[in-house]
Write a protein that holds these residues in place. Structure first.
Motif, PDB file in Angstrom:
ATOM      1  N   VAL A  47      25.281  -1.339   0.724  1.00 35.35           N
ATOM      2  CA  VAL A  47      25.393  -1.399  -0.746  1.00 35.35           C
ATOM      3  C   VAL A  47      25.125  -2.822  -1.228  1.00 35.35           C
ATOM      4  O   VAL A  47      25.814  -3.756  -0.816  1.00 35.35           O
ATOM      5  CB  VAL A  47      26.794  -0.953  -1.224  1.00 35.35           C
ATOM      6  CG1 VAL A  47      26.883  -1.006  -2.744  1.00 35.35           C
ATOM      7  CG2 VAL A  47      27.097   0.460  -0.745  1.00 35.35           C
ATOM      8  N   THR A  48      24.141  -2.967  -2.102  1.00 33.97           N
ATOM      9  CA  THR A  48      23.874  -4.285  -2.674  1.00 33.97           C
ATOM     10  C   THR A  48      24.932  -4.567  -3.745  1.00 33.97           C
ATOM     11  O   THR A  48      25.545  -3.638  -4.278  1.00 33.97           O
ATOM     12  CB  THR A  48      22.487  -4.322  -3.336  1.00 33.97           C
ATOM     13  OG1 THR A  48      22.447  -3.256  -4.295  1.00 33.97           O
ATOM     14  CG2 THR A  48      21.371  -4.112  -2.350  1.00 33.97           C
ATOM     15  N   ARG A  51      24.643  -2.616  -6.838  1.00 33.94           N
ATOM     16  CA  ARG A  51      24.952  -1.177  -6.755  1.00 33.94           C
ATOM     17  C   ARG A  51      26.456  -0.906  -6.669  1.00 33.94           C
ATOM     18  O   ARG A  51      26.879   0.243  -6.717  1.00 33.94           O
ATOM     19  CB  ARG A  51      24.273  -0.562  -5.510  1.00 33.94           C
ATOM     20  CG  ARG A  51      22.774  -0.452  -5.594  1.00 33.94           C
ATOM     21  CD  ARG A  51      22.294   0.681  -6.476  1.00 33.94           C
ATOM     22  NE  ARG A  51      22.824   1.971  -6.103  1.00 33.94           N
ATOM     23  CZ  ARG A  51      22.908   3.012  -6.914  1.00 33.94           C
ATOM     24  NH1 ARG A  51      22.497   2.901  -8.163  1.00 33.94           N
ATOM     25  NH2 ARG A  51      23.396   4.162  -6.506  1.00 33.94           N
ATOM     26  N   THR A  93      24.066   7.986  -3.779  1.00 34.23           N
ATOM     27  CA  THR A  93      22.647   7.675  -3.567  1.00 34.23           C
ATOM     28  C   THR A  93      21.797   8.173  -4.734  1.00 34.23           C
ATOM     29  O   THR A  93      22.097   9.195  -5.344  1.00 34.23           O
ATOM     30  CB  THR A  93      22.121   8.310  -2.258  1.00 34.23           C
ATOM     31  OG1 THR A  93      22.537   9.671  -2.203  1.00 34.23           O
ATOM     32  CG2 THR A  93      22.642   7.598  -1.035  1.00 34.23           C
ATOM     33  N   TYR A 240      17.988  -0.521  -2.079  1.00 29.40           N
ATOM     34  CA  TYR A 240      19.417  -0.203  -1.973  1.00 29.40           C
ATOM     35  C   TYR A 240      20.093  -0.878  -0.783  1.00 29.40           C
ATOM     36  O   TYR A 240      21.289  -0.739  -0.599  1.00 29.40           O
ATOM     37  CB  TYR A 240      19.618   1.323  -1.869  1.00 29.40           C
ATOM     38  CG  TYR A 240      19.062   2.045  -3.075  1.00 29.40           C
ATOM     39  CD1 TYR A 240      19.603   1.824  -4.332  1.00 29.40           C
ATOM     40  CD2 TYR A 240      17.990   2.911  -2.955  1.00 29.40           C
ATOM     41  CE1 TYR A 240      19.080   2.453  -5.447  1.00 29.40           C
ATOM     42  CE2 TYR A 240      17.458   3.552  -4.070  1.00 29.40           C
ATOM     43  CZ  TYR A 240      18.021   3.310  -5.307  1.00 29.40           C
ATOM     44  OH  TYR A 240      17.509   3.918  -6.411  1.00 29.40           O
ATOM     45  N   ASP A 269      10.225  -2.743  -4.736  1.00 25.06           N
ATOM     46  CA  ASP A 269      11.025  -3.021  -3.540  1.00 25.06           C
ATOM     47  C   ASP A 269      10.971  -4.505  -3.192  1.00 25.06           C
ATOM     48  O   ASP A 269       9.981  -5.180  -3.498  1.00 25.06           O
ATOM     49  CB  ASP A 269      10.500  -2.204  -2.346  1.00 25.06           C
ATOM     50  CG  ASP A 269      10.947  -0.752  -2.413  1.00 25.06           C
ATOM     51  OD1 ASP A 269      12.062  -0.503  -2.900  1.00 25.06           O
ATOM     52  OD2 ASP A 269      10.177   0.123  -1.995  1.00 25.06           O
TER      53      ASP A 269
END
Ligand SMILES: C[S@@+](CC[C@H](N)C(=O)[O-])C[C@H]1O[C@@H](n2cnc3c(N)ncnc32)[C@H](O)[C@@H]1O
Length: 325
Positions: A47-48, A51, A93, A240, A269
């Motif tokens: 998990v960034t 996020r 997600t 992500y 990305d």
């Protein structure tokens, strides 16, 4: 609902697993955030930082659905309950996708990459992988292109979400998934049943799906058919992954490619060229990565980036940093 250490007032809840619970309760949002991060670790979900709020919100949704008022109780329950774990994963997600997403990349695939890699394979099936395939639209788009142009291909597809894979295997879609698919391909490859479109069985069967967590599972995995690819699509997934996982996954994707194999990510990305020895080219469809051919063979045989792949912008294959020089 308020965040940042303040109290969240929850809706009135009737029962939890048949037992009566407090009619109203308050939860400290920072506890939810901390437990959400712990749950992500438990599930090996990368998990960034950006996020994290989405993950906490996903945890909240699952809690209210199950009448769970204490996030720590959710954490304890998912440790023993696989179905609940899957539910959190699915909430956490983002699975947005559609057929032929990013038409420029599919043009590049159709007119440059697929013809070249199939020529190199000389009749043997090209090895293709859609990593982070969601409900299957991406690998099936590749399968349709290969069927349409007569390229033999073995296509693998993977995702962290079991629900996404189940939907992919079902191979039935709504109009929205086909919003970038022309009428010709729709008619030729789908059977319309009311407002649903069922992909032709022979095309659906040409893709092999498997569950894979890019942030955790080890790659390459030849025993699962995940190695030696001529082409990998890993689009809208890397965004992500946290920094450590991104570096590792870049290296692993590189290792999963055959010599001269191509990797396409999405324009949004994060770049991968700093983390593995990819060669890159800027094309009309954005940055494209390639695993170099063995140096000794490179001079005589095939160039790593054939001129027509980079002609779109007039750039020869160069490191992105060199483009600014
Ligand atoms: C936004 S969809 C992208 C689908 C498709 N590649 C595309 O570009 O249209 C992202 C997918 O990545 C999957 N995903 C997220 N984290 C993952 C991970 N660590 N390993 C494998 N798949 C992951 C999600 O389940 C979701 O299906």
């Amino acid at each position: 609902m308020q965040r940042g250490g303040t109290k969240i007032r929850e809706p009135r809840l009737a029962s939890e697993a048949g037992r009566s619970i407090r009619p109203e309760s308050t939860i400290d949002a920072s506890i939810t955030d901390a437990v959400a991060a712990e749950i992500a670790r438990q599930m090996r979900l990368s998990v960034t930082t950006s996020r994290s709020p989405a993950l906490a919100a996903a945890v909240q949704r699952v809690m209210s659905r199950h009448g769970i008022t204490d996030p720590q109780r959710l954490r304890d329950r998912i440790a023993a309950d696989g179905a609940l774990r899957e539910e959190v994963l699915n909430e956490a997600t983002v699975r947005e996708t559609h057929f032929f997403r990013d038409s420029k990349q599919f043009e590049l695939l159709r007119h440059t990459i697929l013809p070249r890699l199939c020529r190199r394979r000389a009749g043997a099936p090209a090895r293709i992988w859609s990593a982070g395939c969601a409900s299957g639209e991406e690998p099936y788009s590749l399968a349709i292109l290969c069927a349409e142009d007569g390229y033999p291909a073995r296509i693998s597809a993977s995702d962290i979400s079991i629900r996404a894979i189940a939907e992919a295997v079902e191979a039935e879609y709504g109009e929205w998934s086909l919003r970038d698919t022309g009428e010709y391909l729709k008619r030729r490859y789908f059977l319309q049943c009311g407002d649903r479109y069922r992909l032709r069985t022979d095309v659906a069967r040409s893709v092999r799906f498997t569950r894979l967590n890019l942030g955790f599972d080890t790659l390459p995995a030849p025993d699962r058919g995940l190695a030696g690819f001529d082409l990998i699509l890993c689009r809208n997934v890397l965004v992500y992954l946290d920094a450590a996982d991104l570096m590792r996954v870049a290296e692993e994707l590189f290792t999963c490619l055959a010599e001269g194999g191509w990797l396409l990510t999405a324009p949004t990305d994060p770049p991968l060229w700093k983390y593995a020895s990819f060669q890159t080219a800027t094309t009309g469809a954005g940055l494209v990565y390639r695993k170099p051919m063995h140096v000794a063979r490179q001079a005589g045989a095939e160039r790593v980036f054939p001129t027509d792949a980079s002609r779109a912008t007039g750039n020869e294959a160069r490191h992105p940093k060199e483009n600014s020089r």
